[in-house]
Motif scaffolding. Structure first.
Motif, PDB file in Angstrom:
ATOM      1  N   PRO A 167     -51.947   5.369  14.001  1.00 34.91           N
ATOM      2  CA  PRO A 167     -52.919   5.886  13.032  1.00 34.91           C
ATOM      3  C   PRO A 167     -54.091   6.669  13.625  1.00 34.91           C
ATOM      4  CG  PRO A 167     -52.358   3.622  12.526  1.00 34.91           C
ATOM      5  CD  PRO A 167     -51.731   3.939  13.836  1.00 34.91           C
ATOM      6  N   ALA A 168     -54.529   6.366  14.813  1.00 37.29           N
ATOM      7  CA  ALA A 168     -55.709   7.030  15.367  1.00 37.29           C
ATOM      8  C   ALA A 168     -55.357   8.109  16.391  1.00 37.29           C
ATOM      9  CB  ALA A 168     -56.617   5.998  16.011  1.00 37.29           C
ATOM     10  N   HIS A 169     -54.099   8.580  16.400  1.00 39.88           N
ATOM     11  CA  HIS A 169     -53.676   9.516  17.430  1.00 39.88           C
ATOM     12  C   HIS A 169     -53.078  10.788  16.843  1.00 39.88           C
ATOM     13  CE1 HIS A 169     -53.833   5.677  19.536  1.00 39.88           C
ATOM     14  NE2 HIS A 169     -54.014   6.368  20.638  1.00 39.88           N
ATOM     15  N   ILE A 170     -53.461  11.910  17.425  1.00 38.62           N
ATOM     16  CA  ILE A 170     -52.863  13.207  17.118  1.00 38.62           C
ATOM     17  C   ILE A 170     -52.222  13.690  18.411  1.00 38.62           C
ATOM     18  CG2 ILE A 170     -53.265  15.588  16.410  1.00 38.62           C
ATOM     19  CD1 ILE A 170     -55.801  14.591  14.976  1.00 38.62           C
ATOM     20  N   PHE A 171     -50.989  14.162  18.324  1.00 38.76           N
ATOM     21  CA  PHE A 171     -50.273  14.642  19.495  1.00 38.76           C
ATOM     22  C   PHE A 171     -50.240  16.167  19.466  1.00 38.76           C
ATOM     23  CE2 PHE A 171     -48.842  10.380  18.724  1.00 38.76           C
ATOM     24  CZ  PHE A 171     -48.728   9.830  19.984  1.00 38.76           C
ATOM     25  N   LEU A 214     -59.405  12.383  25.202  1.00 32.59           N
ATOM     26  CA  LEU A 214     -58.087  13.003  25.210  1.00 32.59           C
ATOM     27  C   LEU A 214     -57.271  12.444  26.365  1.00 32.59           C
ATOM     28  CD1 LEU A 214     -59.301  16.661  24.699  1.00 32.59           C
ATOM     29  CD2 LEU A 214     -58.342  15.158  22.957  1.00 32.59           C
ATOM     30  N   PHE A 215     -55.997  12.182  26.115  1.00 33.99           N
ATOM     31  CA  PHE A 215     -55.121  11.631  27.131  1.00 33.99           C
ATOM     32  C   PHE A 215     -53.778  12.338  27.081  1.00 33.99           C
ATOM     33  CE2 PHE A 215     -58.051   8.355  25.828  1.00 33.99           C
ATOM     34  CZ  PHE A 215     -58.558   7.922  27.039  1.00 33.99           C
ATOM     35  N   ALA A 271     -45.450  -2.694  30.234  1.00 34.70           N
ATOM     36  CA  ALA A 271     -46.507  -1.767  29.785  1.00 34.70           C
ATOM     37  C   ALA A 271     -47.304  -2.358  28.637  1.00 34.70           C
ATOM     38  CB  ALA A 271     -45.892  -0.454  29.349  1.00 34.70           C
ATOM     39  N   LYS A 272     -48.572  -2.076  28.649  1.00 35.99           N
ATOM     40  CA  LYS A 272     -49.466  -2.422  27.549  1.00 35.99           C
ATOM     41  C   LYS A 272     -50.194  -1.156  27.189  1.00 35.99           C
ATOM     42  CE  LYS A 272     -50.086  -7.205  28.563  1.00 35.99           C
ATOM     43  NZ  LYS A 272     -50.666  -8.128  29.439  1.00 35.99           N
ATOM     44  N   LYS A 273     -50.662  -1.061  25.968  1.00 29.55           N
ATOM     45  CA  LYS A 273     -51.378   0.134  25.554  1.00 29.55           C
ATOM     46  C   LYS A 273     -52.703   0.191  26.296  1.00 29.55           C
ATOM     47  CE  LYS A 273     -53.089   2.674  21.680  1.00 29.55           C
ATOM     48  NZ  LYS A 273     -53.409   2.662  20.289  1.00 29.55           N
ATOM     49  N   GLU A 274     -52.808   1.127  27.189  1.00 28.52           N
ATOM     50  CA  GLU A 274     -54.017   1.286  27.985  1.00 28.52           C
ATOM     51  C   GLU A 274     -54.305   2.765  28.137  1.00 28.52           C
ATOM     52  OE1 GLU A 274     -53.608  -0.431  31.852  1.00 28.52           O
ATOM     53  OE2 GLU A 274     -52.359  -2.025  31.103  1.00 28.52           O
ATOM     54  N   CYS A 275     -55.509   3.083  28.409  1.00 28.18           N
ATOM     55  CA  CYS A 275     -55.883   4.434  28.773  1.00 28.18           C
ATOM     56  C   CYS A 275     -56.282   4.383  30.238  1.00 28.18           C
ATOM     57  CB  CYS A 275     -57.027   4.941  27.904  1.00 28.18           C
ATOM     58  SG  CYS A 275     -56.542   5.088  26.185  1.00 28.18           S
ATOM     59  N   LEU A 276     -55.449   4.914  31.100  1.00 29.86           N
ATOM     60  CA  LEU A 276     -55.711   4.878  32.531  1.00 29.86           C
ATOM     61  C   LEU A 276     -56.004   6.299  32.998  1.00 29.86           C
ATOM     62  CD1 LEU A 276     -52.737   2.595  33.586  1.00 29.86           C
ATOM     63  CD2 LEU A 276     -55.099   1.921  33.273  1.00 29.86           C
ATOM     64  N   GLY A 277     -57.235   6.561  33.374  1.00 31.92           N
ATOM     65  CA  GLY A 277     -57.602   7.909  33.778  1.00 31.92           C
ATOM     66  C   GLY A 277     -57.339   8.850  32.631  1.00 31.92           C
ATOM     67  N   ASP A 278     -56.441   9.786  32.855  1.00 25.19           N
ATOM     68  CA  ASP A 278     -56.089  10.688  31.762  1.00 25.19           C
ATOM     69  C   ASP A 278     -54.668  10.432  31.268  1.00 25.19           C
ATOM     70  OD1 ASP A 278     -55.083  13.752  33.449  1.00 25.19           O
ATOM     71  OD2 ASP A 278     -54.779  11.676  33.984  1.00 25.19           O
ATOM     72  N   LYS A 279     -54.072   9.300  31.641  1.00 28.54           N
ATOM     73  CA  LYS A 279     -52.718   8.943  31.183  1.00 28.54           C
ATOM     74  C   LYS A 279     -52.809   7.882  30.097  1.00 28.54           C
ATOM     75  CE  LYS A 279     -50.067  11.371  33.861  1.00 28.54           C
ATOM     76  NZ  LYS A 279     -49.337  12.470  33.330  1.00 28.54           N
ATOM     77  N   TRP A 280     -51.936   7.999  29.114  1.00 31.75           N
ATOM     78  CA  TRP A 280     -51.896   7.059  28.001  1.00 31.75           C
ATOM     79  C   TRP A 280     -50.643   6.224  28.140  1.00 31.75           C
ATOM     80  CZ3 TRP A 280     -48.809   7.193  23.309  1.00 31.75           C
ATOM     81  CH2 TRP A 280     -49.279   6.341  22.314  1.00 31.75           C
ATOM     82  N   LYS A 281     -50.795   4.902  28.184  1.00 25.79           N
ATOM     83  CA  LYS A 281     -49.653   3.993  28.280  1.00 25.79           C
ATOM     84  C   LYS A 281     -49.356   3.422  26.916  1.00 25.79           C
ATOM     85  CE  LYS A 281     -48.265   3.213  32.572  1.00 25.79           C
ATOM     86  NZ  LYS A 281     -46.902   3.335  32.949  1.00 25.79           N
ATOM     87  N   LEU A 282     -48.107   3.421  26.564  1.00 23.48           N
ATOM     88  CA  LEU A 282     -47.651   2.953  25.271  1.00 23.48           C
ATOM     89  C   LEU A 282     -47.248   1.491  25.391  1.00 23.48           C
ATOM     90  CD1 LEU A 282     -46.845   3.894  22.415  1.00 23.48           C
ATOM     91  CD2 LEU A 282     -44.639   4.505  23.356  1.00 23.48           C
TER      92      LEU A 282
END
Length: 160
Positions: free
Chosen positions: A40-44, A70-71, A135-146
């Motif tokens: 819901p909170a993401h635009i690709f 942005l990731f 994997a867990k949903k994380e924002c690492l640096g500029d990478k987005w983990k699902l």
């Protein structure tokens, strides 16, 4: 999303989209198919030149208000999302059976991904799919983990 399309140059920007999934929901005594936002909170945004797109997106005033930033989506996540949602960007309903406690998907995008199913809610006709084993949903640096994804799953038979 439409506002940013007018502000972004066409060179780095191919398309912007949201991902959706189909699920069954019962109201007024009848099961209805409904489409929900997968994230819901993401635009690709799709682009050949990630750095140029990032610079263009920073110029978009609507996106500058976003607090999380942005990731970029990693290769593994991109592959999984394309596999599940296809070109339409919609994760369709799947059908399956449960035999001796083990799910077997017989139809739909989850077919062959039984090992990724972590939880099935037969009452709500939903499954939780893990993107990667640890994997867990994380924002690492500029990478987005699902982390995990909701997917519509109708169990048509349970065999004990």
């Amino acid at each position: 999303m439409n506002k940013c399309g007018t502000f972004l140059s066409k060179k780095p920007f191919h398309k912007g989209f949201v991902l959706t999934y189909d699920r069954m929901r019962r109201f007024e005594g009848i099961w209805h198919l409904e489409r929900k936002l997968l994230f819901p909170a993401h635009i690709f945004f799709e682009s050949e030149d990630q750095k140029a797109l990032y610079e263009e997106l920073k110029k978009c005033s609507v996106l500058n208000e976003i607090k999380n930033g942005l990731f970029s989506v990693g290769e593994e996540e991109q592959t999984l999302l394309k596999e599940l949602c296809g070109e339409s960007g919609n994760l369709r309903m799947s059908e399956g059976i449960i035999r001796n406690g083990i799910p077997k998907i017989i139809k739909g995008p989850l077919k062959g991904m039984e090992s990724r199913i972590k939880k099935i809610d037969r009452h709500k006709r939903l499954a939780r799919i893990e993107a990667a084993d640890s994997a867990k949903k994380e924002c690492l640096g500029d990478k987005w983990k699902l982390g995990s994804i909701s997917a519509g799953l109708e169990i048509i038979e349970k065999i004990v």
